[in-house]
Design a protein around this motif. Structure first.
Motif, short mmCIF file in Angstrom:
data_model
loop_
_atom_site.label_atom_id
_atom_site.label_comp_id
_atom_site.label_asym_id
_atom_site.label_seq_id
_atom_site.Cartn_x
_atom_site.Cartn_y
_atom_site.Cartn_z
N ARG A 124 37.58 -25.07 -6.17
CA ARG A 124 37.32 -23.66 -5.84
C ARG A 124 37.43 -22.79 -7.10
O ARG A 124 36.66 -21.84 -7.28
CB ARG A 124 38.31 -23.16 -4.79
CG ARG A 124 38.13 -23.80 -3.42
CD ARG A 124 38.87 -23.01 -2.35
NE ARG A 124 38.91 -23.74 -1.10
CZ ARG A 124 39.96 -24.44 -0.67
NH1 ARG A 124 41.06 -24.50 -1.42
NH2 ARG A 124 39.93 -25.07 0.49
N GLU A 125 38.38 -23.11 -7.96
CA GLU A 125 38.53 -22.36 -9.20
C GLU A 125 37.29 -22.52 -10.08
O GLU A 125 36.82 -21.56 -10.69
CB GLU A 125 39.78 -22.83 -9.95
CG GLU A 125 40.15 -21.98 -11.14
CD GLU A 125 41.50 -22.36 -11.73
OE1 GLU A 125 42.05 -21.53 -12.47
OE2 GLU A 125 41.99 -23.48 -11.47
N LEU A 126 36.75 -23.74 -10.14
CA LEU A 126 35.53 -23.99 -10.89
C LEU A 126 34.37 -23.17 -10.33
O LEU A 126 33.63 -22.52 -11.09
CB LEU A 126 35.18 -25.49 -10.84
CG LEU A 126 33.83 -25.88 -11.45
CD1 LEU A 126 33.86 -25.73 -12.97
CD2 LEU A 126 33.46 -27.31 -11.07
N ILE A 127 34.22 -23.18 -9.02
CA ILE A 127 33.16 -22.42 -8.36
C ILE A 127 33.29 -20.94 -8.69
O ILE A 127 32.31 -20.26 -9.01
CB ILE A 127 33.19 -22.66 -6.83
CG1 ILE A 127 32.76 -24.10 -6.51
CG2 ILE A 127 32.30 -21.65 -6.09
CD1 ILE A 127 33.00 -24.51 -5.07
N SER A 128 34.52 -20.44 -8.64
CA SER A 128 34.78 -19.03 -8.94
C SER A 128 34.48 -18.70 -10.40
O SER A 128 33.82 -17.70 -10.71
CB SER A 128 36.24 -18.68 -8.62
OG SER A 128 36.51 -17.33 -8.86
N GLU A 129 34.94 -19.55 -11.31
CA GLU A 129 34.73 -19.31 -12.75
C GLU A 129 33.25 -19.37 -13.13
O GLU A 129 32.82 -18.64 -14.03
CB GLU A 129 35.52 -20.34 -13.56
CG GLU A 129 37.03 -20.11 -13.54
CD GLU A 129 37.79 -21.21 -14.26
OE1 GLU A 129 37.17 -22.24 -14.60
OE2 GLU A 129 39.00 -21.05 -14.45
N GLU A 130 32.50 -20.23 -12.46
CA GLU A 130 31.07 -20.35 -12.76
C GLU A 130 30.25 -19.25 -12.10
O GLU A 130 29.05 -19.12 -12.35
CB GLU A 130 30.55 -21.72 -12.31
CG GLU A 130 31.09 -22.90 -13.11
CD GLU A 130 30.64 -22.87 -14.57
OE1 GLU A 130 29.53 -22.37 -14.84
OE2 GLU A 130 31.40 -23.35 -15.43
#
Length: 218
Positions: A124-130
């Motif tokens: 989820r953090e990756l999705i948010s950061e991207e």
């Protein structure tokens, strides 16, 4: 069909051309075509052994015309007509690397679904950061394990808050019974960890996590 794969299938939009990345035995593509939920499925794996098993199962079900096996490292050899993709049953770092390597292609897909076995908040953090957008999340409970499935798109999405990264914005919104059971399970697991911890800093971190789960457990 186990509950995990059934949940994944139910989350996918109907009538799509699906790329199943890391297809393993090919069970998901077979299920999708038997239920006529997909127009066509590319069963992709980067290892010949699992792909051969998938081919055997596809042929056994007589689905050679609608399920195309591909020896492909991630999205590399996925044809351009695919508009939906699944990455399921792998670790976070493998899924992350596959997604980032295919970053320029992700806008071609109407729906991306990832189910990893651990480190879901990192996804989820990756999705948010991207800057990608989470569309839906579901929990499956199968063989005494919880599996979280995340459907998203590369279209611009909101930055996730800390609690949303931990628990999932869609899951928080829906507050399903299974989500509450999952939160209780995580809270109890952390409570057991807390009782063994001696470091005050780690104790504080664990208590903070427990507070988030406590809000939603049954």
């Amino acid at each position: 069909m186990d509950k995990r794969l059934e949940t994944i299938a139910n989350m996918l939009p109907k009538g799509k051309i699906v790329a199943d990345i890391g297809t393993d035995h090919g069970y998901l593509p077979i299920f999708l075509m038997q239920k006529k939920w997909a127009k066509k499925v590319y069963a992709c794996d980067n290892k010949q052994g699992p792909l051969n098993q998938a081919i055997e199962h596809i042929q056994k079900e007589g689905l050679e015309e609608s399920i195309i096996p591909l020896l492909s490292d991630g999205f590399q050899k996925v044809p351009l007509d695919a508009n939906c993709a699944v990455l399921a049953g792998m670790g976070y770092f493998t899924a992350r690397d596959i997604l980032l390597e295919a970053k320029e292609r992700l806008s071609d897909f109407d729906y991306l679904l990832v189910q990893i076995n651990q480190d879901v908040p990192k996804l989820r953090e990756l999705i948010s950061e991207e800057g990608w957008r989470i569309l839906d999340e579901e929990i499956a409970y199968d063989n005494h394990k919880y599996y979280i499935c995340i459907g998203f798109t590369s279209q611009k999405g909101p930055k996730l808050k800390e609690e949303e990264i931990l628990l999932g914005p869609s899951l928080i919104d829906k507050k399903s019974l299974l989500f509450k059971e999952y939160c209780r399970y995580q809270w109890e697991k952390l409570d057991g960890i807390l009782k063994k911890q001696k470091d005050p800093i780690k104790q504080k971190e664990t208590k903070q996590l427990m507070k988030s789960y406590e809000k939603y457990k049954k």
